[in-house]
Write an enzyme that holds these catalytic residues in place. Structure first.
Site, PDB file in Angstrom:
ATOM      1  N   ILE A   1      30.486   1.570 -99.262  1.00  0.00           N
ATOM      2  CA  ILE A   1      30.751   0.152 -99.496  1.00  0.00           C
ATOM      3  C   ILE A   1      31.516  -0.031-100.806  1.00  0.00           C
ATOM      4  CG2 ILE A   1      29.658  -2.063-100.070  1.00  0.00           C
ATOM      5  CD1 ILE A   1      27.394  -1.295 -98.170  1.00  0.00           C
TER       6      ILE A   1
ATOM      7  N   HIS B   1      33.909   6.549 -90.839  1.00  0.00           N
ATOM      8  CA  HIS B   1      33.337   5.218 -91.075  1.00  0.00           C
ATOM      9  C   HIS B   1      33.831   4.733 -92.435  1.00  0.00           C
ATOM     10  CE1 HIS B   1      29.469   2.515 -91.239  1.00  0.00           C
ATOM     11  NE2 HIS B   1      30.565   1.861 -91.564  1.00  0.00           N
TER      12      HIS B   1
ATOM     13  N   HIS C   1      49.125   0.778 -95.334  1.00  0.00           N
ATOM     14  CA  HIS C   1      50.187   1.424 -94.567  1.00  0.00           C
ATOM     15  C   HIS C   1      50.123   2.951 -94.649  1.00  0.00           C
ATOM     16  CE1 HIS C   1      52.419   2.538 -98.215  1.00  0.00           C
ATOM     17  NE2 HIS C   1      51.933   1.404 -98.689  1.00  0.00           N
TER      18      HIS C   1
ATOM     19  N   GLY D   1      20.678  -1.137 -85.425  1.00  0.00           N
ATOM     20  CA  GLY D   1      21.261  -2.313 -86.074  1.00  0.00           C
ATOM     21  C   GLY D   1      22.765  -2.397 -85.889  1.00  0.00           C
ATOM     22  N   HIS D   2      23.438  -1.244 -85.857  1.00  0.00           N
ATOM     23  CA  HIS D   2      24.891  -1.238 -85.675  1.00  0.00           C
ATOM     24  C   HIS D   2      25.296  -1.886 -84.351  1.00  0.00           C
ATOM     25  CE1 HIS D   2      29.031  -0.040 -85.968  1.00  0.00           C
ATOM     26  NE2 HIS D   2      28.944   0.725 -84.900  1.00  0.00           N
TER      27      HIS D   2
END
Length: 196
Positions: free
Chosen positions: A155, A134, A125, A8-9
């Site tokens: 997430i 990830h 920054h 899916g990625h």
């Protein structure tokens, strides 16, 4: 450009490429379960391809598996940045990394090799991200955060300024990280607590 990985990625990676007019010519996989992804043929990877001029992206979401494949390949790796991403000219991105839609990467940030900075993530920054990191959709890293190799930020997670997160750690979805995280730790909750 060539992709390795028909999961899916790979669909998200294809979307990034299309957003900047980069053509994906083919997709390889060790164990293909589909014949095509987004109408691009998937071929079983059997040997080193002849054409060494095309750049490769390893389109595998799992950090450990992505590293294993990268270590097998000797190809030249590319870099993909979605056209809607905002990447400071004062930051650096290494080979194999993919930056998805609506990402913000601010000044003096260094993103390592073969990282995934997923949709809507913010990397402020002076952050430093190791290879194979990830950062999941809508996660936010405040200024000066250091993230070790292979770590997965879940997430919507938030990491406060100047926090150091070790290698191969897992930060759960929605976690709020207020103190440093050791190598390999699994941290969840608000405030973040180690559960493994």
């Amino acid at each position: 450009m060539i992709l390795f990985g028909a999961s899916g990625h790979s669909k998200s990676v294809i979307d990034i490429a299309e957003s900047i007019g980069e053509r994906i010519t083919r997709i390889y996989d060790d164990n293909p379960k589909v014949e095509a992804v987004c109408h691009i043929p998937v071929q079983k990877f059997l040997a080193e391809p002849i054409n060494a001029n095309e750049a490769w992206i390893v389109s595998i979401g799992n950090n450990r598996n992505r590293k294993k494949i990268v270590e097998k390949l000797t190809q030249h790796f590319g870099l993909l940045v979605h056209r809607t991403a905002s990447v400071s000219s004062w930051s650096s991105l290494e080979e194999g990394t993919v930056i998805m839609a609506k990402v913000v990467i601010n000044a003096n940030t260094a993103i390592g090799k073969h990282c995934i900075i997923n949709s809507g993530a913010v990397v402020e920054h002076d952050c430093m991200l190791g290879d194979f990191v990830h950062v999941s959709p809508n996660a936010s890293l405040a200024g000066g955060v250091i993230v070790g190799e292979g770590t997965h930020i879940g997430i919507g997670a938030c990491v406060l300024p100047e926090i150091k997160i070790g290698k191969w750690a897992t930060i759960g979805a929605g976690a709020v990280i207020i103190r440093d995280v050791e190598d390999g730790a699994v941290v969840v909750g608000n405030p973040g607590r180690v559960i493994g």
